[in-house]
Design a protein around this motif. Structure first.
Motif, PDB file in Angstrom:
ATOM      1  N   LEU A  20       0.355 113.606-106.778  1.00  0.00           N
ATOM      2  CA  LEU A  20       1.191 112.979-105.758  1.00  0.00           C
ATOM      3  C   LEU A  20       0.795 111.522-105.536  1.00  0.00           C
ATOM      4  O   LEU A  20       1.657 110.643-105.437  1.00  0.00           O
ATOM      5  CB  LEU A  20       1.084 113.756-104.444  1.00  0.00           C
ATOM      6  CG  LEU A  20       1.794 113.140-103.234  1.00  0.00           C
ATOM      7  CD1 LEU A  20       3.296 113.031-103.483  1.00  0.00           C
ATOM      8  CD2 LEU A  20       1.517 113.966-101.973  1.00  0.00           C
ATOM      9  N   TRP A  21      -0.508 111.251-105.483  1.00  0.00           N
ATOM     10  CA  TRP A  21      -1.014 109.891-105.306  1.00  0.00           C
ATOM     11  C   TRP A  21      -1.764 109.463-106.555  1.00  0.00           C
ATOM     12  O   TRP A  21      -2.495 110.245-107.158  1.00  0.00           O
ATOM     13  CB  TRP A  21      -1.945 109.808-104.095  1.00  0.00           C
ATOM     14  CG  TRP A  21      -1.238 109.951-102.794  1.00  0.00           C
ATOM     15  CD1 TRP A  21      -0.938 111.119-102.152  1.00  0.00           C
ATOM     16  CD2 TRP A  21      -0.715 108.905-101.980  1.00  0.00           C
ATOM     17  NE1 TRP A  21      -0.262 110.863-100.985  1.00  0.00           N
ATOM     18  CE2 TRP A  21      -0.120 109.507-100.847  1.00  0.00           C
ATOM     19  CE3 TRP A  21      -0.703 107.515-102.091  1.00  0.00           C
ATOM     20  CZ2 TRP A  21       0.493 108.755 -99.845  1.00  0.00           C
ATOM     21  CZ3 TRP A  21      -0.106 106.765-101.088  1.00  0.00           C
ATOM     22  CH2 TRP A  21       0.485 107.382 -99.975  1.00  0.00           C
ATOM     23  N   GLY A  22      -1.564 108.207-106.923  1.00  0.00           N
ATOM     24  CA  GLY A  22      -2.250 107.693-108.091  1.00  0.00           C
ATOM     25  C   GLY A  22      -2.148 106.182-108.156  1.00  0.00           C
ATOM     26  O   GLY A  22      -1.561 105.538-107.270  1.00  0.00           O
ATOM     27  N   PRO A  23      -2.651 105.580-109.222  1.00  0.00           N
ATOM     28  CA  PRO A  23      -2.680 104.111-109.345  1.00  0.00           C
ATOM     29  C   PRO A  23      -1.340 103.555-109.794  1.00  0.00           C
ATOM     30  O   PRO A  23      -1.244 102.813-110.778  1.00  0.00           O
ATOM     31  CB  PRO A  23      -3.755 103.897-110.419  1.00  0.00           C
ATOM     32  CG  PRO A  23      -3.603 105.095-111.313  1.00  0.00           C
ATOM     33  CD  PRO A  23      -3.258 106.246-110.390  1.00  0.00           C
ATOM     34  N   TYR A  24      -0.294 103.913-109.063  1.00  0.00           N
ATOM     35  CA  TYR A  24       1.060 103.700-109.546  1.00  0.00           C
ATOM     36  C   TYR A  24       1.637 102.326-109.206  1.00  0.00           C
ATOM     37  O   TYR A  24       2.790 102.046-109.535  1.00  0.00           O
ATOM     38  CB  TYR A  24       1.973 104.802-108.997  1.00  0.00           C
ATOM     39  CG  TYR A  24       1.483 106.209-109.275  1.00  0.00           C
ATOM     40  CD1 TYR A  24       0.816 106.517-110.462  1.00  0.00           C
ATOM     41  CD2 TYR A  24       1.654 107.235-108.339  1.00  0.00           C
ATOM     42  CE1 TYR A  24       0.351 107.809-110.708  1.00  0.00           C
ATOM     43  CE2 TYR A  24       1.203 108.521-108.589  1.00  0.00           C
ATOM     44  CZ  TYR A  24       0.547 108.807-109.761  1.00  0.00           C
ATOM     45  OH  TYR A  24       0.091 110.082-110.003  1.00  0.00           O
ATOM     46  N   LEU A  25       0.857 101.479-108.531  1.00  0.00           N
ATOM     47  CA  LEU A  25       1.286 100.100-108.306  1.00  0.00           C
ATOM     48  C   LEU A  25       1.045  99.283-109.570  1.00  0.00           C
ATOM     49  O   LEU A  25       0.037  99.454-110.246  1.00  0.00           O
ATOM     50  CB  LEU A  25       0.481  99.470-107.166  1.00  0.00           C
ATOM     51  CG  LEU A  25       1.219  99.264-105.843  1.00  0.00           C
ATOM     52  CD1 LEU A  25       1.599 100.605-105.261  1.00  0.00           C
ATOM     53  CD2 LEU A  25       0.358  98.478-104.880  1.00  0.00           C
ATOM     54  N   THR A  26       1.963  98.373-109.847  1.00  0.00           N
ATOM     55  CA  THR A  26       1.734  97.447-110.946  1.00  0.00           C
ATOM     56  C   THR A  26       0.794  96.330-110.490  1.00  0.00           C
ATOM     57  O   THR A  26       0.550  96.164-109.294  1.00  0.00           O
ATOM     58  CB  THR A  26       3.060  96.847-111.443  1.00  0.00           C
ATOM     59  OG1 THR A  26       2.810  96.019-112.563  1.00  0.00           O
ATOM     60  CG2 THR A  26       3.730  96.018-110.357  1.00  0.00           C
ATOM     61  N   GLU A  27       0.247  95.606-111.450  1.00  0.00           N
ATOM     62  CA  GLU A  27      -0.553  94.427-111.122  1.00  0.00           C
ATOM     63  C   GLU A  27       0.327  93.184-110.998  1.00  0.00           C
ATOM     64  O   GLU A  27      -0.125  92.147-110.529  1.00  0.00           O
ATOM     65  CB  GLU A  27      -1.623  94.187-112.201  1.00  0.00           C
ATOM     66  CG  GLU A  27      -2.549  95.353-112.466  1.00  0.00           C
ATOM     67  CD  GLU A  27      -3.516  95.648-111.342  1.00  0.00           C
ATOM     68  OE1 GLU A  27      -3.475  94.930-110.316  1.00  0.00           O
ATOM     69  OE2 GLU A  27      -4.304  96.597-111.466  1.00  0.00           O
ATOM     70  N   ARG A  28       1.576  93.279-111.469  1.00  0.00           N
ATOM     71  CA  ARG A  28       2.486  92.126-111.374  1.00  0.00           C
ATOM     72  C   ARG A  28       3.921  92.603-111.366  1.00  0.00           C
ATOM     73  O   ARG A  28       4.420  93.131-112.345  1.00  0.00           O
ATOM     74  CB  ARG A  28       2.277  91.152-112.549  1.00  0.00           C
ATOM     75  CG  ARG A  28       3.234  89.958-112.510  1.00  0.00           C
ATOM     76  CD  ARG A  28       2.983  88.987-113.657  1.00  0.00           C
ATOM     77  NE  ARG A  28       3.241  89.566-114.957  1.00  0.00           N
ATOM     78  CZ  ARG A  28       4.454  89.679-115.520  1.00  0.00           C
ATOM     79  NH1 ARG A  28       5.523  89.273-114.857  1.00  0.00           N
ATOM     80  NH2 ARG A  28       4.587  90.206-116.705  1.00  0.00           N
ATOM     81  N   ASP A  70       4.048 109.095-105.652  1.00  0.00           N
ATOM     82  CA  ASP A  70       4.735 109.072-106.951  1.00  0.00           C
ATOM     83  C   ASP A  70       6.178 108.582-106.882  1.00  0.00           C
ATOM     84  O   ASP A  70       6.815 108.411-107.927  1.00  0.00           O
ATOM     85  CB  ASP A  70       4.667 110.444-107.627  1.00  0.00           C
ATOM     86  CG  ASP A  70       5.299 111.549-106.806  1.00  0.00           C
ATOM     87  OD1 ASP A  70       5.885 111.266-105.746  1.00  0.00           O
ATOM     88  OD2 ASP A  70       5.197 112.723-107.222  1.00  0.00           O
ATOM     89  N   LYS A  71       6.709 108.308-105.685  1.00  0.00           N
ATOM     90  CA  LYS A  71       8.017 107.653-105.553  1.00  0.00           C
ATOM     91  C   LYS A  71       7.880 106.284-104.901  1.00  0.00           C
ATOM     92  O   LYS A  71       8.864 105.643-104.576  1.00  0.00           O
ATOM     93  CB  LYS A  71       8.991 108.526-104.749  1.00  0.00           C
ATOM     94  CG  LYS A  71       9.410 109.795-105.494  1.00  0.00           C
ATOM     95  CD  LYS A  71      10.080 109.472-106.816  1.00  0.00           C
ATOM     96  CE  LYS A  71      10.444 110.708-107.608  1.00  0.00           C
ATOM     97  NZ  LYS A  71      10.957 110.374-108.965  1.00  0.00           N
ATOM     98  N   GLN A  72       6.659 105.875-104.712  1.00  0.00           N
ATOM     99  CA  GLN A  72       6.299 104.577-104.161  1.00  0.00           C
ATOM    100  C   GLN A  72       7.003 104.306-102.838  1.00  0.00           C
ATOM    101  O   GLN A  72       7.501 103.204-102.588  1.00  0.00           O
ATOM    102  CB  GLN A  72       6.577 103.465-105.174  1.00  0.00           C
ATOM    103  CG  GLN A  72       5.645 102.258-104.992  1.00  0.00           C
ATOM    104  CD  GLN A  72       5.637 101.338-106.172  1.00  0.00           C
ATOM    105  OE1 GLN A  72       6.414 100.392-106.233  1.00  0.00           O
ATOM    106  NE2 GLN A  72       4.756 101.606-107.125  1.00  0.00           N
ATOM    107  N   HIS A  73       6.991 105.303-101.968  1.00  0.00           N
ATOM    108  CA  HIS A  73       7.448 105.065-100.601  1.00  0.00           C
ATOM    109  C   HIS A  73       6.392 104.269 -99.838  1.00  0.00           C
ATOM    110  O   HIS A  73       6.716 103.344 -99.096  1.00  0.00           O
ATOM    111  CB  HIS A  73       7.712 106.392 -99.886  1.00  0.00           C
ATOM    112  CG  HIS A  73       8.781 107.226-100.503  1.00  0.00           C
ATOM    113  ND1 HIS A  73      10.053 106.765-100.713  1.00  0.00           N
ATOM    114  CD2 HIS A  73       8.766 108.516-100.966  1.00  0.00           C
ATOM    115  CE1 HIS A  73      10.791 107.711-101.279  1.00  0.00           C
ATOM    116  NE2 HIS A  73      10.032 108.776-101.447  1.00  0.00           N
ATOM    117  N   VAL A  74       5.114 104.674-100.019  1.00  0.00           N
ATOM    118  CA  VAL A  74       3.995 104.044 -99.313  1.00  0.00           C
ATOM    119  C   VAL A  74       3.016 103.488-100.336  1.00  0.00           C
ATOM    120  O   VAL A  74       2.666 104.178-101.305  1.00  0.00           O
ATOM    121  CB  VAL A  74       3.287 105.041 -98.382  1.00  0.00           C
ATOM    122  CG1 VAL A  74       2.032 104.421 -97.775  1.00  0.00           C
ATOM    123  CG2 VAL A  74       4.237 105.506 -97.287  1.00  0.00           C
TER     124      VAL A  74
END
Length: 874
Positions: A20-28, A70-74
């Protein structure tokens, strides 16, 4: 079974959602195609690094060491301020494609150090200077330099001199699927006490400003100074910060006044930046609520010491959130060590284990939530100004069906923050070593109808979805299937294999119908990932007109055909109807082999004993382009070894194969010693008969040509003193060996296939040699290196090439790692030397890292090359 393996089993069986949570933010996210609404597709200029802190993104979010659901709400990430920078350090900085003298280029030092597949434990390091970050200096100096000059790096500015920097370690540990412990540890590496502001930030991806859903989530500070996060889909979460930090809020909204000089009131995305750096008290909420929040810690760190900040992000309210914090964190670290102890069992070399673990960590940290709905992107959003009309017929307009919203493995979350079809295929092998379920999911994903074009083409990458990548999806599918089968004790996932196979039939048909110009089984794939290796940009119309009969395009298709043959034979074990498809691919492979040696085409040059591309001009002229490049070695990739027992169990396939070989002796003769069974009663399918393979190997293993101390070069060193020149239509085209950065602006300017070591093609060469050895056995030997007088088996050569590639990252006898190049600080400083960057490619003579600094994607294949040393059998 380790605790991490149990988590993966529970996640697979849908008992608990550990992903459900992971390093799913991009760096750019700035400078990407998705955020580009310019008339002419100027993505690098439309949203710049400077604008990024003030503009609310439409399609995704970015941050340093960030995580999201995993849907990048938060989203959660780290911001820092050293009291000297003009802005908060909220995102990684780098040069755009137009600013760098060799294209886009990240100018930061950061390292992904550890991660379990479920992300139950993760660790990352960011190196933050104590003096003002040299933004303008990096841009101005690199812009001044030309293609023949070296790149001006962050270390060159002197910003790390006297160790005046902070090592900032970011750790995550999951107490449960929705309960995350976060520890930020700041080390002052300098000789004087230094102050740093640490701002862990949390915010909602903006989904309310586009005109589809007016619902706006909210976060507030409660009476315990906990940030409460309320979202209708994700539910309620609580972010607690240890100690008594300040709590700041603003809105994740575009600052229209700063960016567009439009009067506006309210709070904006850059409010926390303006409050901390500029002291603007009206930039943050006085009501302690908003859509973006941060805890504000001001740390004064003594020289040579460290201080830590602890936080807890949880779907449960904890009266004492830090009571069991250290115990759980230590337990997750121990469980990660146990998991990798199992994965690396038998690897005695500690340096190799560390390289492998960091490579896999980079693979796992490089997952990203990728959201791109092309139809909506083209037409624009109801609540926003309409995009320019040119967009409707511009980039990606032929891919209106594409609607992606998934967690996907990225090549590099700064320089390539979008998936690439052929990169991703290579990613799945090292990922499958630790997480075969995710690897299988990735391969299935790209064949789904909301990815794959209705005509059967796989999407290439965001910059040009319709570009042509090498068809390696079937190869990766088969390899992952076999790896998973081994991990599951011999039980293969036939459902996965069958599902991907059916879609690959459509992809194969697309290749045959679209990329075979004259219907003669010679393919003109276009770019195929290797345009800088040749004379022309193969994605564009040729300046001569006509087309190129590609040795590599045709060989990739031969490989694709053999991959589908092997898969169909595997499926035939349980469903005999697949034997007819196996027959189809068997015959199609022979047709391709025949076409490559057809006297009217013949991509094999008998005089040079090498494969070359052939240029066909509209007036019928045939020009052999005698470039000694990887293009001529790729025919080695098309090789398969089939055991006799397979034929014995497939009567329909065997009968048809024998009939075809007897009735087409011209094609049968092309298959090396088909009627002669090799070692262990095996049959060989290959584009190369024994003689031709030996001639290719003679050149490939020649240290004055392809063989480097660090692997096989993409272009022969022969072309250093003997450039290939083609003169046509009054224009001269030249190919010269350049072992490092590109010296030309052709083909995008930052792409360089003209000499460096690339992991994906090296990996395929090694696998091909292993398969050839599987057939020929130990009696078949080749001189290695060429001219040395040392005769080696093909397996020994494959092992040696593996060690050369691994040696790029290993300490040599002097304790130096080739990947670090000539930077003395990287080579000798104890706080730098053992952190491994996995570059895009490597200098063909020195092994120095070149290109994207974190393209762990395919360079992560080094993890698969590092294997336990097995005892020799008598």
């Amino acid at each position: 079974m380790t605790a991490e393996e149990q988590r993966l089993h529970d996640d697979r069986d849908k008992k608990q959602n550990w992903r459900l949570w992971g390093p799913y933010l991009t760096e750019r996210q700035w400078g990407t195609v998705r955020e580009d609404y310019s008339p002419h597709g100027n993505a690098w200029e439309y949203v710049s690094h400077d604008a990024a802190r003030s503009k609310a993104y439409r399609w995704g979010e970015e941050g340093i060491g960030g995580i999201s659901d995993d849907k990048q709400h938060v989203c959660f990430s780290l911001a820092l301020w050293n009291t000297k920078d003009p802005i908060l350090k909220e995102r990684l900085f780098g040069l755009t494609g137009n600013e760098g003298n060799h294209g886009e280029d990240c100018k930061e030092h950061y390292y992904y150090l550890d991660s379990t597949p479920s992300h139950s434990y993760m660790k990352m390091l960011y190196k933050y200077p104590q003096e003002a970050f040299p933004y303008n200096q990096l841009v101005d100096e690199n812009r001044r330099r030309g293609k023949l000059d070296p790149e001006y790096e962050l270390l060159d500015t002197g910003i790390f001199n006297d160790n005046r920097y902070f090592d900032v370690f970011i750790e995550y540990a999951k107490a449960d699927t929705n309960d995350l412990l976060i520890k930020i540890t700041v080390h002052n590496r300098g000789n004087e006490k230094a102050t740093v502001h640490v701002l862990p930030q949390i915010w909602f991806r903006n989904t309310w400003a586009w005109g589809y859903d007016a619902y706006k989530p909210e976060m507030i500070r409660d009476e315990e100074d906990v940030i409460q996060i309320h979202h209708k889909e994700l539910g309620t979460y609580y972010l607690a910060g240890e100690g008594e930090p300040g709590v700041l809020f603003c809105e994740n909204e575009t600052n229209v006044k700063r960016l567009y000089n439009v009067d506006g009131t309210g709070l904006y995305k850059d409010g926390i930046n303006d409050y901390v750096v500029n002291g603007q008290r009206n930039a943050v909420s006085t009501q302690h609520k908003g859509t973006k929040g941060a805890f504000h810690y001001e740390l004064s760190v003594p020289a040579g010491n460290s201080q830590s900040v602890s936080l807890r992000l949880s779907g449960k309210y904890h009266v004492d959130p830090f009571k069991d914090f250290e115990r759980v964190l230590k337990q997750r670290v121990s469980e990660a060590d146990s998991f990798y102890g199992s994965v690396q069992n038998g690897i005695a070399d500690a340096d190799k284990r560390d390289i492998q673990r960091q490579a896999i960590a980079g693979m796992l940290w490089s997952k990203q939530f990728f959201y791109y709905n092309v139809a909506e992107w083209l037409k624009g959003d109801p609540a926003q100004p309409a995009p320019p009309e040119q967009r409707l017929n511009g980039r990606n307009h032929e891919w209106k069906h594409l609607n992606n919203s998934d967690i996907i493995s990225m090549p590099d979350k700064w320089e390539y923050p979008w998936y690439a079809a052929w990169d991703l295929a290579f990613h799945t092998l090292p990922i499958a070593m630790v997480d075969p379920e995710f690897a299988k999911h990735q391969l299935i994903l790209l064949t789904k109808e909301w990815y794959m074009h209705p005509n059967g083409q796989l999407p290439a990458y965001e910059w040009a979805l319709g570009d042509v990548n090498p068809p390696v999806h079937a190869w990766a599918t088969w390899r992952v299937y076999k790896m998973d089968e081994k991990l599951q004790g011999g039980k293969g996932d036939r459902k996965f294999l069958e599902e991907v196979f059916h879609k690959l039939l459509l992809n194969f048909t697309w290749w045959v119908n679209r990329k075979d110009n004259n219907g003669n089984n010679i393919f003109q794939g276009g770019f195929l990932g290797m345009d800088n290796i040749g004379v022309f940009d193969r994605s564009a119309k040729l300046p001569t007109g006509g087309y190129i009969e590609q040795s590599d395009g045709t060989s990739w298709m031969a490989m694709f055909t053999l991959n589908l043959l092997r898969i169909s034979l595997e499926l035939s074990k349980e469903n005999p109807t697949y034997q007819s498809l196996a027959t189809k691919f068997f015959e199609h492979f022979l047709y391709i082999a025949g076409a490559m040696t057809n006297e009217k085409i013949d991509l094999w040059d008998e005089e040079d004993e090498f494969f070359y591309d052939v240029l066909r001009t509209p007036d019928g002229e045939r020009t052999v382009m005698r470039v000694h490049s990887m293009v001529g070695l790729i025919p080695m990739f098309a090789v398969e070894v089939l055991d006799q027992e397979l034929f014995d169990s497939m009567p329909e396939f065997t009968e048809r194969a024998i009939w075809f070989l007897e009735n087409r002796p011209d094609l049968a003769n092309l298959i090396s010693r088909w009627t002669e069974k090799g070692k262990g009663a095996r049959h060989l399918l290959s584009l190369l008969r024994g003689h031709r393979m030996k001639r290719l190997l003679k050149r490939m293993l020649d240290e004055t040509e392809f063989l480097s101390g660090y692997g096989i070069r993409a272009l022969s060193r022969y072309h250093l003193d003997h450039p290939y020149v083609l003169r046509t239509g009054g224009t001269e085209f030249k190919v010269k060996y350049t072992p490092g950065e590109s010296d030309t602006s052709l083909f995008g300017g930052n792409s360089n296939w003209r000499g460096p070591i690339w992991f994906p093609v090296n990996f395929l060469l090694i696998e091909s040699l292993q398969r050839f050895h599987h057939y020929y056995g130990d009696d078949f030997k080749v001189e290695h290196p060429t001219g040395s007088g040392n005769m080696k088996t093909l397996k020994q050569i494959a092992d040696d090439l593996s060690e050369r590639l691994i040696s790029i990252f290993r300490k040599d006898a002097n304790g130096r790692r080739p990947v670090h190049g000539d930077f003395e600080k990287l080579q000798t400083d104890p706080h730098f030397r053992d952190y491994i960057p996995f570059f895009e490619y490597f200098h063909g003579d020195s092994g120095r890292g070149v290109g994207a600094t974190h393209q762990t994607g395919w360079t992560g294949l080094v993890a698969k090359l590092i294997q336990p040393r097995r005892k020799k059998t008598q």
